[in-house]
Design a protein around this motif. Structure first.
Motif: not given
Length: 283
Positions: A206-213
């Motif tokens: 969750x921290x590494x990815x953009x929310x939309x991704x």
């Protein structure tokens, strides 16, 4: 060696040649087993195994240990030290959780008593613990069978459906799509509550990815975050590469029941058409 008892690599056998006693050379299988035993001993002597206790003891439903295990993506443990350490950790975990002799289903209400450890084998009956990695060599497959473990016949892409028993999924450093596929295949509160996952931290994803991704490519990870209990394995200077970003995850029924009913309505199979870095080997 068979799954019904411990084993020792046969490095001490001798033969006579030209009037003198010579040590018999190790076979390649014996060398792999010896290195695996050494990795197990290092996990114990370094303190990392005991320090990890808080992450996995008590994980799961009602403190009952999983009765089955599925392992994905272990890697070439015959030549890779990190993969060998991960396999040694799995074998110790199987012993501790008693995913072993039929009829032993854990100790309710109090910690299980300590018992002398066999040389390495967790004594898992064939079919109780299954593994798959397309990278396994024929020798590695033979070693795993000697340890009483079973190879899955095909690449499931993580889409393993629970068969009723609580199951441990051991997936250290696997691609996000494998976790997402696993969640999709078992997308129901009753199934997820029987699952324990040792693998990449969902919080870290969750921290590494953009929310939309995250929501587009790994929607089932995104949707289950609020229903997940997660405890990270401790940092240890000797195992920073082997177990970095590794957590134990489980899904308590009360947390799953607190999710919005709409969360369970969408059960569309993931396709990853727009995913740029899939990190999964397809069938």
């Amino acid at each position: 060696a068979a799954a019904t008892g411990g084993w020792e690599p046969a490095t001490g056998r001798r033969r006579r040649r030209r009037g003198r006693v010579e040590e018999k050379e190790e076979t390649e299988d014996e060398a792999v087993l010896r290195r695996l035993r050494d990795a197990r001993d290092d996990l114990l002597s370094s303190g990392f195994w005991e320090a990890s206790a808080g992450a996995w003891r008590g994980a799961g439903s009602g403190g009952r240990p999983p009765a089955r295990c599925v392992c994905y993506g272990l890697g070439r443990f015959s030549g890779c030290p990190a993969a060998r350490e991960q396999l040694a950790f799995l074998l110790l975990l199987l012993e501790e959780l008693r995913v072993s002799p039929a009829g032993n289903r854990g100790c309710r209400g109090s910690p299980c008593p300590r018992v002398p450890r066999p040389p390495l084998s967790p004594q898992v009956p064939p079919g109780r613990c299954s593994l798959f990695d397309p990278a396994f060599s024929a020798r590695e497959a033979a070693v795993l069978e000697q340890l009483g473990l079973r190879l899955l016949p095909e690449n499931e892409e993580g889409k393993h459906e629970l068969e009723g028993s609580a199951t441990l999924f051991y997936m250290v450093h696997c691609g996000n799509a494998l976790y997402n596929n696993l969640l999709w295949r078992n997308w129901a509160p009753g199934a997820l509550s029987k699952m324990v996952i040792v693998g990449n931290s969902f919080r870290g994803v969750q921290e590494r990815l953009l929310p939309r991704v995250l929501e587009r490519d790994y929607s089932y990870i995104a949707k289950v975050l609020e229903g997940t209990e997660e405890v990270a394995l401790p940092a240890h200077p000797r195992y920073l590469d082997t177990f970095n970003d590794t957590s134990v995850h489980w899904f308590p029924p009360q947390r799953l029941e607190g999710l919005s009913p709409e969360v369970w309505d969408c059960v569309e199979e993931p396709t990853y058409q727009d995913c740029e870095d899939l990190e999964i080997i397809r069938k």
